[in-house]
Scaffold this motif. Structure first.
Motif, PDB file in Angstrom:
ATOM      1  N   GLU A   1      -6.067  -5.742   2.288  1.00  0.00           N
ATOM      2  CA  GLU A   1      -4.881  -5.910   1.446  1.00  0.00           C
ATOM      3  C   GLU A   1      -3.908  -4.744   1.578  1.00  0.00           C
ATOM      4  O   GLU A   1      -2.694  -4.933   1.521  1.00  0.00           O
ATOM      5  CB  GLU A   1      -5.279  -6.088  -0.027  1.00  0.00           C
ATOM      6  CG  GLU A   1      -5.673  -7.493  -0.382  1.00  0.00           C
ATOM      7  CD  GLU A   1      -5.618  -7.741  -1.887  1.00  0.00           C
ATOM      8  OE1 GLU A   1      -5.057  -6.912  -2.633  1.00  0.00           O
ATOM      9  OE2 GLU A   1      -6.151  -8.786  -2.312  1.00  0.00           O
ATOM     10  N   ASP A   2      -4.430  -3.531   1.720  1.00  0.00           N
ATOM     11  CA  ASP A   2      -3.539  -2.379   1.846  1.00  0.00           C
ATOM     12  C   ASP A   2      -2.685  -2.489   3.105  1.00  0.00           C
ATOM     13  O   ASP A   2      -1.500  -2.128   3.103  1.00  0.00           O
ATOM     14  CB  ASP A   2      -4.358  -1.085   1.874  1.00  0.00           C
ATOM     15  CG  ASP A   2      -4.957  -0.758   0.510  1.00  0.00           C
ATOM     16  OD1 ASP A   2      -4.380  -1.198  -0.494  1.00  0.00           O
ATOM     17  OD2 ASP A   2      -5.991  -0.079   0.457  1.00  0.00           O
TER      18      ASP A   2
ATOM     19  N   LYS B   1       0.037  -4.989   2.449  1.00  0.00           N
ATOM     20  CA  LYS B   1       1.086  -4.416   1.602  1.00  0.00           C
ATOM     21  C   LYS B   1       2.065  -3.574   2.429  1.00  0.00           C
ATOM     22  O   LYS B   1       3.280  -3.649   2.237  1.00  0.00           O
ATOM     23  CB  LYS B   1       0.461  -3.562   0.499  1.00  0.00           C
ATOM     24  CG  LYS B   1      -0.259  -4.357  -0.569  1.00  0.00           C
ATOM     25  CD  LYS B   1      -0.932  -3.422  -1.563  1.00  0.00           C
ATOM     26  CE  LYS B   1      -1.756  -4.195  -2.571  1.00  0.00           C
ATOM     27  NZ  LYS B   1      -2.478  -3.281  -3.496  1.00  0.00           N
TER      28      LYS B   1
ATOM     29  N   GLN C   1      -4.925 -11.119  -7.518  1.00  0.00           N
ATOM     30  CA  GLN C   1      -4.112 -10.433  -6.513  1.00  0.00           C
ATOM     31  C   GLN C   1      -2.676 -10.214  -7.003  1.00  0.00           C
ATOM     32  O   GLN C   1      -1.713 -10.403  -6.279  1.00  0.00           O
ATOM     33  CB  GLN C   1      -4.102 -11.238  -5.207  1.00  0.00           C
ATOM     34  CG  GLN C   1      -5.470 -11.340  -4.544  1.00  0.00           C
ATOM     35  CD  GLN C   1      -5.438 -12.206  -3.295  1.00  0.00           C
ATOM     36  OE1 GLN C   1      -5.278 -13.428  -3.369  1.00  0.00           O
ATOM     37  NE2 GLN C   1      -5.591 -11.570  -2.139  1.00  0.00           N
ATOM     38  N   GLN C   2      -2.556  -9.798  -8.240  1.00  0.00           N
ATOM     39  CA  GLN C   2      -1.220  -9.625  -8.823  1.00  0.00           C
ATOM     40  C   GLN C   2      -0.404  -8.548  -8.107  1.00  0.00           C
ATOM     41  O   GLN C   2       0.803  -8.689  -7.909  1.00  0.00           O
ATOM     42  CB  GLN C   2      -1.353  -9.286 -10.308  1.00  0.00           C
ATOM     43  CG  GLN C   2      -1.846 -10.448 -11.149  1.00  0.00           C
ATOM     44  CD  GLN C   2      -1.816 -10.145 -12.638  1.00  0.00           C
ATOM     45  OE1 GLN C   2      -1.236  -9.172 -13.076  1.00  0.00           O
ATOM     46  NE2 GLN C   2      -2.461 -10.978 -13.416  1.00  0.00           N
ATOM     47  N   ASP C   3      -1.073  -7.451  -7.724  1.00  0.00           N
ATOM     48  CA  ASP C   3      -0.349  -6.374  -7.050  1.00  0.00           C
ATOM     49  C   ASP C   3       0.175  -6.848  -5.692  1.00  0.00           C
ATOM     50  O   ASP C   3       1.320  -6.557  -5.313  1.00  0.00           O
ATOM     51  CB  ASP C   3      -1.275  -5.167  -6.873  1.00  0.00           C
ATOM     52  CG  ASP C   3      -0.517  -3.937  -6.403  1.00  0.00           C
ATOM     53  OD1 ASP C   3       0.595  -3.705  -6.884  1.00  0.00           O
ATOM     54  OD2 ASP C   3      -1.046  -3.212  -5.542  1.00  0.00           O
ATOM     55  N   LEU C   4      -0.658  -7.589  -4.956  1.00  0.00           N
ATOM     56  CA  LEU C   4      -0.228  -8.112  -3.660  1.00  0.00           C
ATOM     57  C   LEU C   4       0.905  -9.120  -3.842  1.00  0.00           C
ATOM     58  O   LEU C   4       1.861  -9.159  -3.046  1.00  0.00           O
ATOM     59  CB  LEU C   4      -1.416  -8.762  -2.943  1.00  0.00           C
ATOM     60  CG  LEU C   4      -1.174  -9.231  -1.498  1.00  0.00           C
ATOM     61  CD1 LEU C   4      -0.727  -8.068  -0.626  1.00  0.00           C
ATOM     62  CD2 LEU C   4      -2.435  -9.869  -0.924  1.00  0.00           C
TER      63      LEU C   4
ATOM     64  N   GLN D   1       3.136  -9.038  -6.150  1.00  0.00           N
ATOM     65  CA  GLN D   1       4.353  -8.275  -6.437  1.00  0.00           C
ATOM     66  C   GLN D   1       4.964  -7.737  -5.146  1.00  0.00           C
ATOM     67  O   GLN D   1       6.189  -7.745  -4.979  1.00  0.00           O
ATOM     68  CB  GLN D   1       4.030  -7.126  -7.398  1.00  0.00           C
ATOM     69  CG  GLN D   1       5.228  -6.312  -7.835  1.00  0.00           C
ATOM     70  CD  GLN D   1       6.273  -7.141  -8.574  1.00  0.00           C
ATOM     71  OE1 GLN D   1       5.948  -8.120  -9.240  1.00  0.00           O
ATOM     72  NE2 GLN D   1       7.537  -6.763  -8.457  1.00  0.00           N
ATOM     73  N   HIS D   2       4.115  -7.280  -4.225  1.00  0.00           N
ATOM     74  CA  HIS D   2       4.620  -6.818  -2.926  1.00  0.00           C
ATOM     75  C   HIS D   2       5.283  -7.967  -2.162  1.00  0.00           C
ATOM     76  O   HIS D   2       6.327  -7.780  -1.524  1.00  0.00           O
ATOM     77  CB  HIS D   2       3.470  -6.240  -2.095  1.00  0.00           C
ATOM     78  CG  HIS D   2       3.155  -4.807  -2.410  1.00  0.00           C
ATOM     79  ND1 HIS D   2       2.463  -4.420  -3.541  1.00  0.00           N
ATOM     80  CD2 HIS D   2       3.455  -3.656  -1.741  1.00  0.00           C
ATOM     81  CE1 HIS D   2       2.340  -3.104  -3.542  1.00  0.00           C
ATOM     82  NE2 HIS D   2       2.934  -2.615  -2.474  1.00  0.00           N
TER      83      HIS D   2
END
Length: 648
Positions: A280-281, A284, A315-318, A320-321
């Protein structure tokens, strides 16, 4: 040293030699504060003390005393088998070792390879250029690989460009040392490091190459980018991903668009392929890169394909990206197509993106496809349009206010036309929506009407004060208070006698906030204090508690006899806040027949009011059956005593 100082020194040393941990600990603190060099041997001995407190105090003292003597005294501890003591010695030497670099440097050639490793580590924390030459020598010539590895690490910690040449020569060493060399070059970040790293990239192992790519990304030198772009073609798998991430990090938002068309196309192709990476990083970073490559429908489509596979909860952070990437790419046909996607997550993101993208193209798309959107997304689209629209969107909103029955769409429409645009021409439709069956729409319609600041509109609303519909009467009364409570004094006085509680309460609030102290206001509050509804009486008490004219206190005393506990509580609180001394006898009398909540509030109020009578009553409460009352009484007594104590 005079006699007093000598005596103090001897006292510290005597206590420091004591077997009593408490005495030794305090003596260590004193030795540090006094910077007693004579205490160094004893302090070093205490590194092995069984008391952690004595250990920590001794360590602190040596950090304060410092000096070559302290360095030489601590060094022997590095040879102990006790790992804890050895680590303490290492930590201290990392801080004070610079005070005797000559002694430490000699130990770089000790027979024990562990000592050489420890000393190389310590020299890396010295921040001294004097440590450079010996560390470079060890890096290139020490027979033990672990010593050479630590020398490379320490050279990186020193951040000195003078070490680059020695680090370059060490690239022919074992892989483990090469790995440390790359990290050291990344920390030094000098331009000379770039050439060394680039040259190594074609000859080193995949493990070291991975470190090289990380290092190049950390150095962040734009001249590396063309080489890395070429490297993409001849690499694969994890190394290609590493190179891609390094390019994105180096070029960033301001430089990606400066690439030539062919280079940018190639970079975009690699980034799109990397969207399938499991890490995932990595994804991003790639999304951040795509954000700044310009308007590209292919990229937009690829990101939405990625969104389809995401878990919106995990996967909310992903997500958002991905959203920021879509917005960054900008409006294009792929974004417009996504508005009609069957996938709910894609459709929702497309709606939000259309609102956030600069310019009007996204909002035009929302309006074009509004009727084709699912119900939930229509509501979302209208909310977005209301937030970001301008006067050119007024016809669109006016049309929907006249035709839609969806409460959420109507709410957004009213907020836009009334609160945002102050569109007075829409007043007739807004007034009509005051009759809507949905309470949310009524509230939004009233807010929109008042936002117009139009006399005719206000007059039309106030006319509902005598309507059969209690909701309309309530809104009319609210409007009177909102506009000018004094101007509508007669109507508000009638409102507090309305048969419907909600209307009476709104009328009371209008009077409470809008009327100045007067006999008419106190009469209205007194009337409401006897209302059949508890909520109305409670609001009346709250206003009486802040009433600044005459007549409020007797009514608060009357409220103490209210049948409802919460009304009585509010009256007790108000009397306490206003420190009404005449209330004390009645408050004391109330204690026996009241529940615990009221008793606690009475106790608190007596503490606020103070005076002899309240003080005596509280002393009696301290022997009450209830422990809660006892505790509250003790606090209240302390409050009174604190206020009555004379200032020193």
């Amino acid at each position: 040293m005079n006699d007093v100082d000598a005596q103090k020194e001897q006292d510290v040393l005597k206590r420091l030699a004591s077997e009593n941990a408490s005495l030794a600990r305090q003596a260590a603190f004193d030795a540090g504060d006094l910077h007693l060099e004579s205490a160094v041997p004893l302090l070093v001995e205490h590194f092995q003390n069984s008391s952690v407190g004595v250990q920590e105090a001794s360590e602190r003292a040596l950090r304060q005393i410092r000096g070559a003597a302290a360095v030489r005294a601590v060094i022997p501890l590095l040879r102990l088998q006790d790992v804890v003591v050895r680590n303490i010695a290492m930590d201290v030497l990392r801080e004070i070792g610079v005070d005797d670099l000559a002694t430490l440097t000699k130990l770089l050639y000790d027979e024990d390879p562990d000592i050489r490793i420890f000393i190389a580590d310590i020299l890396g924390s010295s921040d001294s250029s004097m440590a450079l030459a010996p560390l470079c020598d060890v890096l290139l010539h020490d027979p033990e690989v672990n010593v050479r590895y630590q020398a490379a690490v320490s050279l990186g910690e020193l951040h000195r460009p003078e070490a680059v040449e020695s680090l370059r020569q060490a690239l022919c060493d074992e892989e483990w040392v090469q790995y440390a060399v790359m990290e050291a070059l990344a920390k030094i970040k000098d331009g000379s490091c770039v050439d060394v790293l680039v040259q190594a990239l074609d000859t080193c192992s995949p493990l070291v190459a991975s470190t090289v790519l990380d290092a190049l990304g950390e150095i962040n030198n734009v001249k590396i980018a063309p080489m890395l772009l070429s490297y993409l073609d001849k690499s694969s798998g994890p190394l290609r991903i590493k190179a891609l991430k390094a390019i994105i990090r180096i070029l960033g938002p301001n430089s990606l668009t400066l690439l030539g068309a062919k280079q940018l196309d190639k970079l975009q192709a690699y980034m799109l392929a990397a969207l399938d990476d499991e890490d995932e990083d990595t994804v991003k970073v790639v999304l951040q890169g795509l954000t700044f490559t310009g308007v590209n429908p292919t990229a937009t489509k690829a990101v939405f394909k990625l969104v389809e596979s995401m878990d919106p909860f995990k996967q909310q952070d992903l997500l958002q990206h991905a959203f920021q990437c879509i917005v960054g790419i900008g409006y294009n046909e792929a974004l417009e197509e996504a508005l009609l996607a069957e996938n709910e997550l894609v459709c929702r993101m497309a709606v939000d993106a259309c609102g956030h993208i600069e310019g009007r193209a996204g909002r035009y798309a929302l309006k074009r496809h509004f009727d084709a959107l699912p119900t939930a997304e229509r509501e979302r689209a209208m909310e977005v349009l209301a937030r970001y629209g301008d006067d050119r969107d007024i016809p669109f909103f006016s049309n929907h206010m006249d035709t839609t029955e969806d409460p959420l769409v109507l709410k957004s429409t009213l907020e836009f036309l009334g609160n945002n645009m102050h569109h007075k021409e829409s007043a007739p439709l807004m007034l009509a929506l005051l009759h809507h069956p949905d309470p949310m729409v009524k509230t939004a319609a009233l807010s929109a009407c008042l936002a117009l600041e139009d006399e005719d509109t206000v007059r039309n609303i106030v006319a509902y004060a005598t309507d059969e519909d209690p909701d309309l009467r309530r809104m009319a009364v609210y409007t009177m208070g909102y506009v000018n409570a004094e101007l509508f004094a007669e109507q508000l006085a009638q409102a507090v006698q309305d048969p419907v509680m909600e209307v009476r309460k709104v009328g009371l609030e209008a009077i409470g906030y809008g009327w100045p102290p007067s006999s008419e206001k106190i009469s209205a509050l007194e009337y409401c204090l006897r209302d059949e509804n508890r909520d109305v009486r409670q609001v009346a008490v709250e206003f009486l508690g802040t009433y600044e004219g005459e007549g409020g206190e007797p009514l608060l005393l009357e409220a103490l006899r209210d049948p409802d506990d919460w009304v009585r509580v509010r009256a007790v609180e108000a009397l306490g806040q206003n420190r009404v001394a005449s209330a004390v006898p009645e408050l004391v009398t109330m204690m026996e027949g009241s529940n615990l909540l009221v008793q606690l509030k009475i106790t608190e109020a007596l503490g606020r009011i103070g005076g002899d009578m309240a003080f005596q009553a509280l002393l009696g409460f301290m022997s009450y059956d209830s422990s809660e009352v006892q505790a509250a009484a003790a606090v209240a007594v302390d409050r009174i005593r604190g206020e009555e104590e004379p200032l020193v």
